[in-house]
Every structure is written in C-alpha cells, then in structure tokens.
Design a protein around this motif. Sequence first.
Motif, PDB file in Angstrom:
ATOM      1  N   GLY A   9       0.803  -1.218   0.000  1.00 50.29           N
ATOM      2  CA  GLY A   9       0.000   0.000   0.000  1.00 50.29           C
ATOM      3  C   GLY A   9       0.836   1.267   0.000  1.00 50.29           C
ATOM      4  N   ALA A  10       0.146   2.387  -0.077  1.00 49.03           N
ATOM      5  CA  ALA A  10       0.802   3.697  -0.137  1.00 49.03           C
ATOM      6  C   ALA A  10       1.633   3.982   1.112  1.00 49.03           C
ATOM      7  CB  ALA A  10      -0.235   4.792  -0.358  1.00 49.03           C
ATOM      8  N   ALA A  11       1.110   3.637   2.273  1.00 45.40           N
ATOM      9  CA  ALA A  11       1.844   3.894   3.520  1.00 45.40           C
ATOM     10  C   ALA A  11       3.155   3.111   3.544  1.00 45.40           C
ATOM     11  CB  ALA A  11       0.983   3.533   4.721  1.00 45.40           C
ATOM     12  N   GLN A  12       3.120   1.893   3.050  1.00 44.08           N
ATOM     13  CA  GLN A  12       4.335   1.081   3.028  1.00 44.08           C
ATOM     14  C   GLN A  12       5.353   1.636   2.031  1.00 44.08           C
ATOM     15  OE1 GLN A  12       3.510  -3.061   2.365  1.00 44.08           O
ATOM     16  NE2 GLN A  12       5.072  -3.639   3.842  1.00 44.08           N
ATOM     17  N   ARG A  13       4.884   2.118   0.900  1.00 43.59           N
ATOM     18  CA  ARG A  13       5.798   2.740  -0.076  1.00 43.59           C
ATOM     19  C   ARG A  13       6.449   3.979   0.542  1.00 43.59           C
ATOM     20  NH1 ARG A  13       1.437   1.495  -3.571  1.00 43.59           N
ATOM     21  NH2 ARG A  13       0.754   3.667  -3.544  1.00 43.59           N
ATOM     22  N   GLU A  14       5.676   4.805   1.234  1.00 43.22           N
ATOM     23  CA  GLU A  14       6.216   5.999   1.899  1.00 43.22           C
ATOM     24  C   GLU A  14       7.263   5.616   2.937  1.00 43.22           C
ATOM     25  OE1 GLU A  14       5.730   9.281   1.429  1.00 43.22           O
ATOM     26  OE2 GLU A  14       4.468   8.844  -0.309  1.00 43.22           O
ATOM     27  N   ARG A  15       6.975   4.586   3.724  1.00 43.84           N
ATOM     28  CA  ARG A  15       7.921   4.124   4.743  1.00 43.84           C
ATOM     29  C   ARG A  15       9.212   3.671   4.091  1.00 43.84           C
ATOM     30  NH1 ARG A  15       9.875  -0.326   5.555  1.00 43.84           N
ATOM     31  NH2 ARG A  15       8.291  -1.476   4.426  1.00 43.84           N
ATOM     32  N   LEU A  16       9.112   2.936   2.991  1.00 45.54           N
ATOM     33  CA  LEU A  16      10.312   2.453   2.316  1.00 45.54           C
ATOM     34  C   LEU A  16      11.125   3.610   1.737  1.00 45.54           C
ATOM     35  CD1 LEU A  16      12.006   0.029   1.512  1.00 45.54           C
ATOM     36  CD2 LEU A  16      10.640  -0.158  -0.558  1.00 45.54           C
ATOM     37  N   MET A  17      10.461   4.626   1.222  1.00 45.88           N
ATOM     38  CA  MET A  17      11.185   5.789   0.684  1.00 45.88           C
ATOM     39  C   MET A  17      11.924   6.532   1.803  1.00 45.88           C
ATOM     40  SD  MET A  17       8.779   7.236  -2.410  1.00 45.88           S
ATOM     41  CE  MET A  17       7.253   7.298  -1.501  1.00 45.88           C
ATOM     42  N   ARG A  18      11.278   6.681   2.968  1.00 47.56           N
ATOM     43  CA  ARG A  18      11.956   7.321   4.110  1.00 47.56           C
ATOM     44  C   ARG A  18      13.151   6.484   4.561  1.00 47.56           C
ATOM     45  NH1 ARG A  18       6.737   7.825   5.791  1.00 47.56           N
ATOM     46  NH2 ARG A  18       7.048   6.326   7.462  1.00 47.56           N
ATOM     47  N   ALA A  19      12.960   5.177   4.643  1.00 52.52           N
ATOM     48  CA  ALA A  19      14.039   4.284   5.065  1.00 52.52           C
ATOM     49  C   ALA A  19      15.205   4.349   4.073  1.00 52.52           C
ATOM     50  CB  ALA A  19      13.516   2.853   5.203  1.00 52.52           C
ATOM     51  N   ALA A  20      14.909   4.398   2.784  1.00 53.98           N
ATOM     52  CA  ALA A  20      15.952   4.486   1.764  1.00 53.98           C
ATOM     53  C   ALA A  20      16.743   5.783   1.913  1.00 53.98           C
ATOM     54  CB  ALA A  20      15.331   4.382   0.370  1.00 53.98           C
ATOM     55  N   SER A  21      16.043   6.879   2.161  1.00 52.06           N
ATOM     56  CA  SER A  21      16.724   8.171   2.347  1.00 52.06           C
ATOM     57  C   SER A  21      17.659   8.126   3.550  1.00 52.06           C
ATOM     58  CB  SER A  21      15.696   9.283   2.529  1.00 52.06           C
ATOM     59  OG  SER A  21      14.982   9.481   1.341  1.00 52.06           O
ATOM     60  N   LEU A  22      17.193   7.528   4.638  1.00 52.79           N
ATOM     61  CA  LEU A  22      18.040   7.406   5.826  1.00 52.79           C
ATOM     62  C   LEU A  22      19.251   6.521   5.556  1.00 52.79           C
ATOM     63  CD1 LEU A  22      15.312   7.085   8.595  1.00 52.79           C
ATOM     64  CD2 LEU A  22      16.898   8.983   8.269  1.00 52.79           C
TER      65      LEU A  22
END
Length: 124
Positions: free
Chosen positions: A76-89
């Motif tokens: 879902g969208a929330a999981q995609r957002e979480r993965l993008m934040r994790a990738a940035s970190l």
Amino acid sequence: MARPGRRARGLAAYEAGLRAETFAALWLMAKGYRIIGRRVKTKAGEIDLIAQRGGMLVFVEVKARGDVEGAAEALGAAQRERLMRAASLFVASWPRWQSLDMRFDVVLVAPRRFPRHIPDAWQA
C-alpha cells in the motif's frame, strides 16, 4: 484440530518471509544484481533487500502471498512511503552510495511460481 497459537503463526510468517526474501535475492542475483543488504533496519523501518546493478541502487520490497495478485495488492501507499523514508536514511548514513541513482522495485513471490520482479515499481 486446534489452530496454532499466535506465537506459532508469527514464527511461521517470519520463516516464510525469510524464504521469500532469500528466493527474491537469488532471483535478482541471477539477473545480474549484487545484493548489498538484507533486512536493513533504519529508524523509518526495515528494507527487505538493497541491491546494486551498475550505477543504480535498488531498494526492494518483497511480498509473498498465496498468489501473485494477492502479493501485488499487499503493498500500500503507507508502506511505499515508509520504504522511501528508510531508503533516504540509509543513503544519508552511507556516503559511498550517494552518487548512485535510486530506484524502488518489488518482487512478488507465490508458491510454485517464479518470482515476479517489477523494476521501478514507483517513483520517490
């Protein structure tokens, strides 16, 4: 027959996830990717796989379900957002990877089928 307890179901799900991620990693390696991280933890969450191919750093979400369609619907969208934040970190913590382009892929895993790799599944 009694249903397995919550702990047993959790352990079974954990082990199934590990198998799916291993299968996905092997599939990606067969396609020429180099796996540089598995189950990488960041403050934003966990990244299933991180791979490199040429000048591309690929963050991979692995979804395993009874069928490929169910696996695809599980992201879902929330999981995609979480993965993008994790990738940035992750990239911020490891300067050696900052010069590479980034991409988000999905690998869908279902029983008795080859994994389905979806490169560039969404944009950051």
